[in-house]
Design a protein around this motif. Structure first.
Motif, PDB file in Angstrom:
ATOM      1  N   LEU A   1      38.743  46.731  34.050  1.00 40.09           N
ATOM      2  CA  LEU A   1      38.801  45.349  34.540  1.00 40.09           C
ATOM      3  C   LEU A   1      40.131  44.697  34.182  1.00 40.09           C
ATOM      4  O   LEU A   1      40.738  44.011  34.987  1.00 40.09           O
ATOM      5  CB  LEU A   1      37.668  44.520  33.936  1.00 40.09           C
ATOM      6  CG  LEU A   1      36.282  44.705  34.537  1.00 40.09           C
ATOM      7  CD1 LEU A   1      35.302  43.759  33.873  1.00 40.09           C
ATOM      8  CD2 LEU A   1      36.321  44.461  36.031  1.00 40.09           C
ATOM      9  N   PHE A   2      40.600  44.918  32.959  1.00 46.07           N
ATOM     10  CA  PHE A   2      41.819  44.262  32.503  1.00 46.07           C
ATOM     11  C   PHE A   2      43.066  44.921  33.085  1.00 46.07           C
ATOM     12  O   PHE A   2      44.076  44.258  33.306  1.00 46.07           O
ATOM     13  CB  PHE A   2      41.892  44.280  30.960  1.00 46.07           C
ATOM     14  CG  PHE A   2      41.019  43.239  30.318  1.00 46.07           C
ATOM     15  CD1 PHE A   2      39.695  43.091  30.691  1.00 46.07           C
ATOM     16  CD2 PHE A   2      41.525  42.395  29.354  1.00 46.07           C
ATOM     17  CE1 PHE A   2      38.885  42.133  30.113  1.00 46.07           C
ATOM     18  CE2 PHE A   2      40.727  41.423  28.768  1.00 46.07           C
ATOM     19  CZ  PHE A   2      39.407  41.295  29.140  1.00 46.07           C
ATOM     20  N   TYR A   3      42.995  46.198  33.325  1.00 46.53           N
ATOM     21  CA  TYR A   3      44.171  46.932  33.805  1.00 46.53           C
ATOM     22  C   TYR A   3      44.286  46.863  35.331  1.00 46.53           C
ATOM     23  O   TYR A   3      45.383  46.964  35.882  1.00 46.53           O
ATOM     24  CB  TYR A   3      44.073  48.388  33.336  1.00 46.53           C
ATOM     25  CG  TYR A   3      45.228  49.274  33.709  1.00 46.53           C
ATOM     26  CD1 TYR A   3      46.532  48.951  33.330  1.00 46.53           C
ATOM     27  CD2 TYR A   3      45.029  50.443  34.430  1.00 46.53           C
ATOM     28  CE1 TYR A   3      47.584  49.771  33.667  1.00 46.53           C
ATOM     29  CE2 TYR A   3      46.089  51.276  34.766  1.00 46.53           C
ATOM     30  CZ  TYR A   3      47.361  50.941  34.387  1.00 46.53           C
ATOM     31  OH  TYR A   3      48.401  51.750  34.719  1.00 46.53           O
ATOM     32  N   ALA A   4      43.139  46.659  36.008  1.00 48.61           N
ATOM     33  CA  ALA A   4      43.105  46.711  37.475  1.00 48.61           C
ATOM     34  C   ALA A   4      44.188  45.865  38.165  1.00 48.61           C
ATOM     35  O   ALA A   4      44.832  46.365  39.088  1.00 48.61           O
ATOM     36  CB  ALA A   4      41.721  46.340  37.983  1.00 48.61           C
ATOM     37  N   PRO A   5      44.437  44.606  37.752  1.00 49.03           N
ATOM     38  CA  PRO A   5      45.424  43.815  38.490  1.00 49.03           C
ATOM     39  C   PRO A   5      46.792  44.477  38.573  1.00 49.03           C
ATOM     40  O   PRO A   5      47.452  44.406  39.602  1.00 49.03           O
ATOM     41  CB  PRO A   5      45.502  42.513  37.679  1.00 49.03           C
ATOM     42  CG  PRO A   5      44.187  42.401  37.037  1.00 49.03           C
ATOM     43  CD  PRO A   5      43.761  43.804  36.708  1.00 49.03           C
ATOM     44  N   SER A   6      47.212  45.137  37.498  1.00 49.22           N
ATOM     45  CA  SER A   6      48.562  45.686  37.528  1.00 49.22           C
ATOM     46  C   SER A   6      48.657  46.982  38.328  1.00 49.22           C
ATOM     47  O   SER A   6      49.746  47.470  38.577  1.00 49.22           O
ATOM     48  CB  SER A   6      49.077  45.906  36.100  1.00 49.22           C
ATOM     49  OG  SER A   6      48.239  46.793  35.428  1.00 49.22           O
ATOM     50  N   ILE A   7      47.526  47.540  38.730  1.00 45.54           N
ATOM     51  CA  ILE A   7      47.620  48.776  39.531  1.00 45.54           C
ATOM     52  C   ILE A   7      47.156  48.590  40.956  1.00 45.54           C
ATOM     53  O   ILE A   7      47.289  49.485  41.768  1.00 45.54           O
ATOM     54  CB  ILE A   7      46.799  49.930  38.920  1.00 45.54           C
ATOM     55  CG1 ILE A   7      45.349  49.504  38.730  1.00 45.54           C
ATOM     56  CG2 ILE A   7      47.428  50.433  37.667  1.00 45.54           C
ATOM     57  CD1 ILE A   7      44.418  50.648  38.420  1.00 45.54           C
ATOM     58  N   ALA A   8      46.575  47.429  41.264  1.00 43.88           N
ATOM     59  CA  ALA A   8      45.915  47.306  42.562  1.00 43.88           C
ATOM     60  C   ALA A   8      46.890  47.005  43.691  1.00 43.88           C
ATOM     61  O   ALA A   8      46.601  46.223  44.582  1.00 43.88           O
ATOM     62  CB  ALA A   8      44.841  46.235  42.489  1.00 43.88           C
ATOM     63  N   GLY A   9      48.063  47.605  43.660  1.00 41.16           N
ATOM     64  CA  GLY A   9      48.991  47.398  44.744  1.00 41.16           C
ATOM     65  C   GLY A   9      49.429  45.954  44.821  1.00 41.16           C
ATOM     66  O   GLY A   9      49.588  45.304  43.792  1.00 41.16           O
ATOM     67  N   ASN A  10      49.600  45.443  46.034  1.00 42.53           N
ATOM     68  CA  ASN A  10      50.108  44.085  46.159  1.00 42.53           C
ATOM     69  C   ASN A  10      49.005  43.057  46.285  1.00 42.53           C
ATOM     70  O   ASN A  10      49.167  42.033  46.912  1.00 42.53           O
ATOM     71  CB  ASN A  10      51.031  43.992  47.370  1.00 42.53           C
ATOM     72  CG  ASN A  10      52.362  44.614  47.055  1.00 42.53           C
ATOM     73  OD1 ASN A  10      52.476  45.356  46.081  1.00 42.53           O
ATOM     74  ND2 ASN A  10      53.357  44.321  47.841  1.00 42.53           N
ATOM     75  N   VAL A  11      47.882  43.332  45.663  1.00 41.43           N
ATOM     76  CA  VAL A  11      46.733  42.457  45.805  1.00 41.43           C
ATOM     77  C   VAL A  11      47.017  41.067  45.230  1.00 41.43           C
ATOM     78  O   VAL A  11      46.350  40.103  45.566  1.00 41.43           O
ATOM     79  CB  VAL A  11      45.491  43.100  45.153  1.00 41.43           C
ATOM     80  CG1 VAL A  11      44.291  42.188  45.222  1.00 41.43           C
ATOM     81  CG2 VAL A  11      45.163  44.385  45.882  1.00 41.43           C
ATOM     82  N   PHE A  12      48.085  40.948  44.407  1.00 35.99           N
ATOM     83  CA  PHE A  12      48.397  39.634  43.848  1.00 35.99           C
ATOM     84  C   PHE A  12      48.602  38.579  44.938  1.00 35.99           C
ATOM     85  O   PHE A  12      48.475  37.407  44.687  1.00 35.99           O
ATOM     86  CB  PHE A  12      49.605  39.700  42.919  1.00 35.99           C
ATOM     87  CG  PHE A  12      50.908  39.966  43.594  1.00 35.99           C
ATOM     88  CD1 PHE A  12      51.570  38.947  44.254  1.00 35.99           C
ATOM     89  CD2 PHE A  12      51.480  41.231  43.565  1.00 35.99           C
ATOM     90  CE1 PHE A  12      52.787  39.188  44.890  1.00 35.99           C
ATOM     91  CE2 PHE A  12      52.686  41.479  44.184  1.00 35.99           C
ATOM     92  CZ  PHE A  12      53.334  40.449  44.849  1.00 35.99           C
ATOM     93  N   PHE A  13      48.903  39.039  46.151  1.00 36.14           N
ATOM     94  CA  PHE A  13      49.151  38.051  47.195  1.00 36.14           C
ATOM     95  C   PHE A  13      47.891  37.262  47.540  1.00 36.14           C
ATOM     96  O   PHE A  13      47.958  36.210  48.153  1.00 36.14           O
ATOM     97  CB  PHE A  13      49.721  38.724  48.448  1.00 36.14           C
ATOM     98  CG  PHE A  13      48.681  39.158  49.424  1.00 36.14           C
ATOM     99  CD1 PHE A  13      48.342  38.351  50.507  1.00 36.14           C
ATOM    100  CD2 PHE A  13      48.010  40.354  49.242  1.00 36.14           C
ATOM    101  CE1 PHE A  13      47.351  38.734  51.387  1.00 36.14           C
ATOM    102  CE2 PHE A  13      47.036  40.738  50.108  1.00 36.14           C
ATOM    103  CZ  PHE A  13      46.699  39.935  51.191  1.00 36.14           C
ATOM    104  N   ILE A  14      46.718  37.738  47.067  1.00 37.87           N
ATOM    105  CA  ILE A  14      45.485  37.004  47.313  1.00 37.87           C
ATOM    106  C   ILE A  14      45.541  35.639  46.618  1.00 37.87           C
ATOM    107  O   ILE A  14      44.886  34.688  47.024  1.00 37.87           O
ATOM    108  CB  ILE A  14      44.254  37.832  46.863  1.00 37.87           C
ATOM    109  CG1 ILE A  14      43.074  37.600  47.817  1.00 37.87           C
ATOM    110  CG2 ILE A  14      43.794  37.489  45.463  1.00 37.87           C
ATOM    111  CD1 ILE A  14      43.161  38.282  49.111  1.00 37.87           C
TER     112      ILE A  14
END
Lengths: 291, 319
Positions: free
Chosen positions: B133-146
């Motif tokens: 859960l904690f690591y997912a954001p940094s690996i989930a591709g460009n999902v930060f654009f959400i």
């Protein structure tokens, strides 16, 4: 407080310095932060499943009521409007990611073997140079790299995305640190049996350091999969999925649904690969210290 | 007539073969050095071409006027002078990057450390779920654009609509384009993204600490987990702490993608303009490569100096 025992596990009286209040505090904090970490993922999945009218409903709802896969089908139509089918972006991404990752594993592991077990002079100097280069991320060197790539006529080819990844400092660093744990006696005994360096590397060291190269596969896959390469690729038919994603999301609210659908597709491969290999990744990272 | 004496070879034929260049190669082959050289050559070639050469080229080209078409023209330190005296936008970018790095750098670093530590307290099964859960954001591709849609400036954005409904806001706030908020939002998103490789390294480091150290600590009078963390855990993680710091410097100073995706490029009043974005502006849009190289060189230097400083501090606390 049975739940705390469930979460933290039995300590068998070994670690006495634990209080129940502390356990409870830690647990609550973790839940709150975990919710913050999850929020964008859940939101992306929700938005991707919403039909148009639910996206524009006011006041907006967080949860989807009539889930549909329409947005996923729309990605294809959006890509077609750029005259390039979605499958092309996807196959570009796969080709770039797979080639770059494979190359990185082979190049980095061979070099790491020489640096950790070889006898060439200058190994220490080379390794400390590589460690120094860990500092410069790809964003920081992008423009100087662009100059080099354009001199080599590699701009606007997949080579621009693939070739620089072959000699990634992080890849070599992790491999070399893990290989340091292979006992020299194992290698010596193989040498006595007449095996040359390449045989020792391929038959003995590589099978032993399997967690390391699996980790490298995961990390390199994740890094390359999400790279846009905007500076290096101009032709629409050579672009990768992250670039398409940016083009979609630049379209504002009208494209929330498609954007979210594309994001969901993007996040599945790296997350699945990490779930499968988590324990090996952690095992490798146990040797990642810089002295 | 005297007969010409048959010249006696100075060196024995077998030995001369050994000392010839070819003999050297053969000797290397027998000891495996040639194979070793062949094994390191591919990496070395690509490392020199795509990592060392760009850095070296940036340093050299920073002293020139270079537009990619004509030959570079040597102009001394003119680019650097221009950066500091004429280029107001650069100074904004420096300020933003420093604010950004000074906030997200240490915060992310401590977040990595603290959450790795807390996760390590959990039972193995739950530990893996939390790590994911904690690591997912940094690996989930460009999902930060959400986050663009979460902080969307119209009343439909998640944050705006929630705050409007709760009556906290009267009007929708343009979170991403209002210069008062954009940098703060980017910092928040960057924190969300920050539990990366360094975080994994810390988790691994914590797991490989010998449990008997803690048992001994308990006997020696360690009373609570904070004491244990400061007195036992941190000192045995020295090398990991350095690795985490290097990764953190790399991320904090390289920030660009998140800024341009969230706040646009260029952002309103350059409120989210960073050094890397400024370099990209001059490099890919204006093709002033000498100038962009000067920006790169200064950035390299800043990062190296910072790494040195941190390394000194860490070696004092955790040896």
């Amino acid at each position: 407080m049975g739940i705390l025992k469930q979460v933290f596990g039995a300590r068998a009286g070994k670690r006495v310095s634990r209080s129940m209040g502390g356990d409870l505090g830690i647990f609550s904090l973790m839940i709150v932060v975990a919710a913050f970490m999850c929020l964008p993922f859940v939101y992306a999945i929700m938005q991707s499943l919403k039909p148009m009218e639910e996206i524009f409903i006011f006041p907006p709802r967080f949860f989807v009521r009539n889930p549909t896969f329409e947005n996923f089908r729309m990605i294809g139509r959006f890509a077609n409007s750029l005259w390039v089918p979605f499958s092309r972006y996807l196959s570009n991404s796969v080709v770039v990611t797979v080639t770059a990752t494979l190359g990185q594993i082979v190049f980095c592991s061979m070099a790491a073997f020489v640096l950790s077990k070889g006898s060439l002079r200058g190994r220490k100097v080379l390794f400390s140079t590589i460690v120094a280069m860990l500092l410069f991320s790809y964003e920081v060197t992008a423009i100087p790299l662009y100059i080099v790539l354009s001199r080599m006529n590699l701009v606007d080819t997949h080579g621009a995305l693939i070739l620089p990844m072959f000699a990634a400092p992080l890849g070599l660093f992790l491999m070399k640190q893990y290989m340091e744990t292979v006992p020299i006696a194992v290698i010596e005994s193989a040498r006595v049996d007449g095996a040359g360096p390449f045989l020792v590397y391929a038959r003995i060291v590589m099978p032993t350091v399997k967690p390391a190269w699996l980790t490298l596969v995961i990390l390199s896959f994740q890094a390359i999969w999400s790279r846009e390469g905007l500076e290096f690729i101009y032709s629409e038919q050579l672009k990768v999925v992250p670039t398409l994603l940016r083009q979609i999301s630049a379209g504002g609210i009208a494209r929330v649904g498609i954007g979210a659908a594309a994001a969901v597709i993007m996040m599945i491969p790296p997350i699945v690969t990490f779930v499968v290999s988590q324990s090996r990744v952690i095992e490798t990272m146990a040797h990642s210290g810089i002295k | 007539m005297r007969q010409e004496p048959v010249p006696t070879p100075l060196i024995h034929p077998a030995r001369s073969r050994l000392s010839s260049p070819l003999g050297g190669l053969r000797r290397m082959a027998s000891s495996g050095r040639l194979t070793e050289a062949a094994m390191i050559a591919p990496f070395l070639t690509f490392f020199l071409l795509f990592t060392i050469l760009p850095v070296a080229a940036a340093i050299v080209l920073s002293l020139t006027d270079f537009d990619m078409i004509r030959m570079p023209r040597f102009i001394g330190f003119e680019n650097y002078v221009r950066l500091f005296i004429e280029d107001d936008v650069y100074l904004i970018a420096v300020k933003n990057t420093l604010v950004f790095a000074m906030i997200t750098g240490p915060l992310s670093y401590f977040a990595c450390l603290v959450f790795a530590w807390l996760i390590n307290e959990l039972r193995p099964g739950i530990r893996s779920v939390m790590t994911l859960l904690f690591y997912a954001p940094s690996i989930a591709g460009n999902v930060f654009f959400i986050w663009i849609f979460i902080f969307s400036g119209d009343a439909n954005g998640l944050v705006n609509s929630t705050l409007l409904r709760l009556g906290i806001l009267q009007d929708a706030v343009k979170w991403l384009t209002d210069p008062r908020y954009s940098l703060a939002i980017i910092i928040l998103v960057q924190l969300w993204l920050s539990l990366g490789v360094g975080f994994l390294s810390f988790i691994a480091g914590l797991q490989s600490i010998d449990p008997s150290l803690y048992e001994a600590g308990a006997i020696d009078g360690i009373r609570n987990r904070f004491q244990e963390f400061v007195k036992l855990t941190l000192p045995s993680m020295g090398p990991m702490l350095m690795f985490g710091a290097v990764m953190q410097i790399a991320v904090s100073f390289g920030v660009s993608n998140v800024c341009s995706a969230l706040a646009g490029f260029p952002s309103t009043d350059y409120a989210a303009h960073t050094i890397v974005l400024h370099m990209q502006d001059y490099g890919t849009l204006r093709f002033e490569m000498g100038y962009a190289s000067a920006i790169a060189t200064l950035l390299f230097l800043t990062m190296l100096l910072l790494k040195r400083g941190i390394s000194k501090i860490l070696s004092r606390y955790a040896a």
